[in-house]
Motif scaffolding. Structure first.
Motif, PDB file in Angstrom:
ATOM      1  N   SER A 259       0.827  -1.201   0.000  1.00  9.08           N
ATOM      2  CA  SER A 259       0.000   0.000   0.000  1.00  9.08           C
ATOM      3  C   SER A 259       0.862   1.251   0.000  1.00  9.08           C
ATOM      4  CB  SER A 259      -0.927   0.012   1.214  1.00  9.08           C
ATOM      5  OG  SER A 259      -0.171   0.105   2.399  1.00  9.08           O
ATOM      6  N   VAL A 260       0.249   2.329  -0.490  1.00 10.57           N
ATOM      7  CA  VAL A 260       0.870   3.647  -0.507  1.00 10.57           C
ATOM      8  C   VAL A 260      -0.209   4.634  -0.078  1.00 10.57           C
ATOM      9  CG1 VAL A 260       1.888   5.423  -1.966  1.00 10.57           C
ATOM     10  CG2 VAL A 260       2.419   3.051  -2.393  1.00 10.57           C
ATOM     11  N   THR A 261       0.116   5.527   0.858  1.00 16.58           N
ATOM     12  CA  THR A 261      -0.831   6.551   1.279  1.00 16.58           C
ATOM     13  C   THR A 261      -0.412   7.888   0.676  1.00 16.58           C
ATOM     14  OG1 THR A 261      -1.292   5.386   3.333  1.00 16.58           O
ATOM     15  CG2 THR A 261      -1.874   7.726   3.258  1.00 16.58           C
ATOM     16  N   LEU A 262      -1.360   8.545   0.022  1.00 19.76           N
ATOM     17  CA  LEU A 262      -1.139   9.835  -0.619  1.00 19.76           C
ATOM     18  C   LEU A 262      -1.835  10.902   0.211  1.00 19.76           C
ATOM     19  CD1 LEU A 262      -2.182   8.557  -4.129  1.00 19.76           C
ATOM     20  CD2 LEU A 262       0.153   8.755  -3.264  1.00 19.76           C
ATOM     21  N   THR A 263      -1.100  11.924   0.617  1.00 18.27           N
ATOM     22  CA  THR A 263      -1.668  12.983   1.452  1.00 18.27           C
ATOM     23  C   THR A 263      -1.379  14.328   0.807  1.00 18.27           C
ATOM     24  OG1 THR A 263      -1.237  11.647   3.424  1.00 18.27           O
ATOM     25  CG2 THR A 263      -1.722  13.978   3.767  1.00 18.27           C
ATOM     26  N   LEU A 264      -2.432  15.114   0.592  1.00 23.51           N
ATOM     27  CA  LEU A 264      -2.270  16.469   0.080  1.00 23.51           C
ATOM     28  C   LEU A 264      -2.156  17.412   1.265  1.00 23.51           C
ATOM     29  CD1 LEU A 264      -2.176  17.998  -2.622  1.00 23.51           C
ATOM     30  CD2 LEU A 264      -4.608  18.492  -2.294  1.00 23.51           C
ATOM     31  N   LEU A 265      -1.091  18.213   1.289  1.00 26.13           N
ATOM     32  CA  LEU A 265      -0.800  19.109   2.412  1.00 26.13           C
ATOM     33  C   LEU A 265      -0.883  20.563   1.962  1.00 26.13           C
ATOM     34  CD1 LEU A 265       2.447  17.259   3.538  1.00 26.13           C
ATOM     35  CD2 LEU A 265       0.208  17.062   4.625  1.00 26.13           C
ATOM     36  N   LYS A 266      -1.591  21.394   2.721  1.00 31.02           N
ATOM     37  CA  LYS A 266      -1.617  22.829   2.447  1.00 31.02           C
ATOM     38  C   LYS A 266      -0.424  23.463   3.151  1.00 31.02           C
ATOM     39  CE  LYS A 266      -4.444  26.949   2.751  1.00 31.02           C
ATOM     40  NZ  LYS A 266      -5.757  27.502   3.090  1.00 31.02           N
ATOM     41  N   VAL A 267       0.329  24.269   2.431  1.00 28.74           N
ATOM     42  CA  VAL A 267       1.510  24.931   2.985  1.00 28.74           C
ATOM     43  C   VAL A 267       1.055  26.178   3.737  1.00 28.74           C
ATOM     44  CG1 VAL A 267       3.704  26.036   2.436  1.00 28.74           C
ATOM     45  CG2 VAL A 267       2.932  24.074   1.097  1.00 28.74           C
ATOM     46  N   THR A 268       1.374  26.241   5.019  1.00 29.94           N
ATOM     47  CA  THR A 268       1.040  27.411   5.836  1.00 29.94           C
ATOM     48  C   THR A 268       2.289  27.864   6.587  1.00 29.94           C
ATOM     49  OG1 THR A 268       0.453  26.202   7.854  1.00 29.94           O
ATOM     50  CG2 THR A 268      -1.301  26.487   6.211  1.00 29.94           C
ATOM     51  N   SER A 269       2.214  29.047   7.166  1.00 30.25           N
ATOM     52  CA  SER A 269       3.368  29.558   7.921  1.00 30.25           C
ATOM     53  C   SER A 269       3.592  28.755   9.207  1.00 30.25           C
ATOM     54  CB  SER A 269       3.169  31.037   8.263  1.00 30.25           C
ATOM     55  OG  SER A 269       1.979  31.197   9.009  1.00 30.25           O
ATOM     56  N   ASP A 270       2.547  28.072   9.688  1.00 34.08           N
ATOM     57  CA  ASP A 270       2.668  27.250  10.896  1.00 34.08           C
ATOM     58  C   ASP A 270       3.030  25.804  10.603  1.00 34.08           C
ATOM     59  OD1 ASP A 270       1.986  29.424  12.521  1.00 34.08           O
ATOM     60  OD2 ASP A 270      -0.161  28.990  12.314  1.00 34.08           O
ATOM     61  N   GLY A 271       3.260  25.481   9.339  1.00 31.34           N
ATOM     62  CA  GLY A 271       3.578  24.108   8.958  1.00 31.34           C
ATOM     63  C   GLY A 271       2.544  23.562   7.987  1.00 31.34           C
ATOM     64  N   ASP A 272       2.811  22.416   7.443  1.00 31.57           N
ATOM     65  CA  ASP A 272       1.926  21.804   6.453  1.00 31.57           C
ATOM     66  C   ASP A 272       0.712  21.185   7.139  1.00 31.57           C
ATOM     67  OD1 ASP A 272       3.859  22.551   4.644  1.00 31.57           O
ATOM     68  OD2 ASP A 272       4.800  20.578   4.590  1.00 31.57           O
ATOM     69  N   VAL A 273      -0.473  21.423   6.555  1.00 39.29           N
ATOM     70  CA  VAL A 273      -1.729  20.935   7.120  1.00 39.29           C
ATOM     71  C   VAL A 273      -2.379  19.966   6.131  1.00 39.29           C
ATOM     72  CG1 VAL A 273      -4.019  21.617   7.943  1.00 39.29           C
ATOM     73  CG2 VAL A 273      -2.056  23.112   8.341  1.00 39.29           C
ATOM     74  N   PRO A 274      -2.706  18.741   6.550  1.00 36.57           N
ATOM     75  CA  PRO A 274      -3.360  17.790   5.638  1.00 36.57           C
ATOM     76  C   PRO A 274      -4.762  18.258   5.258  1.00 36.57           C
ATOM     77  CG  PRO A 274      -2.588  16.691   7.647  1.00 36.57           C
ATOM     78  CD  PRO A 274      -2.428  18.152   7.853  1.00 36.57           C
TER      79      PRO A 274
ATOM     80  N   TYR B 242      -0.839  27.188  -2.116  1.00 36.87           N
ATOM     81  CA  TYR B 242       0.268  26.264  -2.331  1.00 36.87           C
ATOM     82  C   TYR B 242       0.022  24.967  -1.557  1.00 36.87           C
ATOM     83  CZ  TYR B 242       2.901  29.809  -4.748  1.00 36.87           C
ATOM     84  OH  TYR B 242       3.304  30.743  -5.662  1.00 36.87           O
ATOM     85  N   TYR B 243       0.244  23.850  -2.256  1.00 29.63           N
ATOM     86  CA  TYR B 243       0.026  22.526  -1.676  1.00 29.63           C
ATOM     87  C   TYR B 243       1.205  21.616  -2.025  1.00 29.63           C
ATOM     88  CZ  TYR B 243      -4.785  24.136  -1.223  1.00 29.63           C
ATOM     89  OH  TYR B 243      -5.905  24.849  -0.887  1.00 29.63           O
ATOM     90  N   LYS B 244       1.427  20.623  -1.160  1.00 35.27           N
ATOM     91  CA  LYS B 244       2.448  19.600  -1.388  1.00 35.27           C
ATOM     92  C   LYS B 244       1.777  18.238  -1.379  1.00 35.27           C
ATOM     93  CE  LYS B 244       6.155  21.891   1.232  1.00 35.27           C
ATOM     94  NZ  LYS B 244       7.056  21.690   2.382  1.00 35.27           N
ATOM     95  N   LEU B 245       2.409  17.287  -2.033  1.00 33.13           N
ATOM     96  CA  LEU B 245       1.936  15.905  -1.995  1.00 33.13           C
ATOM     97  C   LEU B 245       2.948  15.070  -1.223  1.00 33.13           C
ATOM     98  CD1 LEU B 245      -0.065  13.705  -2.996  1.00 33.13           C
ATOM     99  CD2 LEU B 245       1.546  13.322  -4.855  1.00 33.13           C
TER     100      LEU B 245
END
Length: 118
Positions: free
Chosen positions: A53-68, A96-99
């Motif tokens: 298995s592989v888990t994919l999480t989209l993270l929102k980039v914020t000044s307080d850290g990345d938020v799922p 801005y988002y990260k994967l």
């Protein structure tokens, strides 16, 4: 004359450790995205005895850290290769988002991937 087998064993150990290290979590650079965000990739489970298995999480980039903001798990049967498109989040505001890709069980390789914004 006896140095060749020692060098061959060291090379095998080096390749074994490098393939083990590649199965750690990976995070993309930030992308400016909005709307519906999907991830499409080809998944290959190298293990012919157990599923993976592989888990994919989209993270929102914020000044307080990345938020799922969205997460999905892709399951791959033993020895299977498959291409799958997964919806990670809907109606996202422009930002801005990260994967993040987290490798779970098995020996799954992710390749030929792309983030799709609709």
């Amino acid at each position: 004359m006896r140095k060749f087998p020692v060098i061959a064993i060291l090379m095998i150990m080096l390749f074994s450790f490098s393939s083990f290290a590649s199965a750690q979590d990976a995070t993309s650079p930030p992308y400016y995205l909005s709307g519906n965000v999907s991830y499409e990739a080809t998944y290959y489970n190298q293990n012919f005895n157990a599923p993976g298995s592989v888990t994919l999480t989209l993270l929102k980039v914020t000044s307080d850290g990345d938020v799922p903001v969205g997460s999905k798990t892709v399951f791959v049967r033993a020895g299977e290769t498959k291409t799958e498109r997964v919806l990670l989040a809907s109606n996202l505001p422009a930002d801005y988002y990260k994967l993040k890709i987290s490798y779970g069980s098995g020996s799954v390789i992710v390749y030929a991937d792309r983030i799709i914004q609709e």
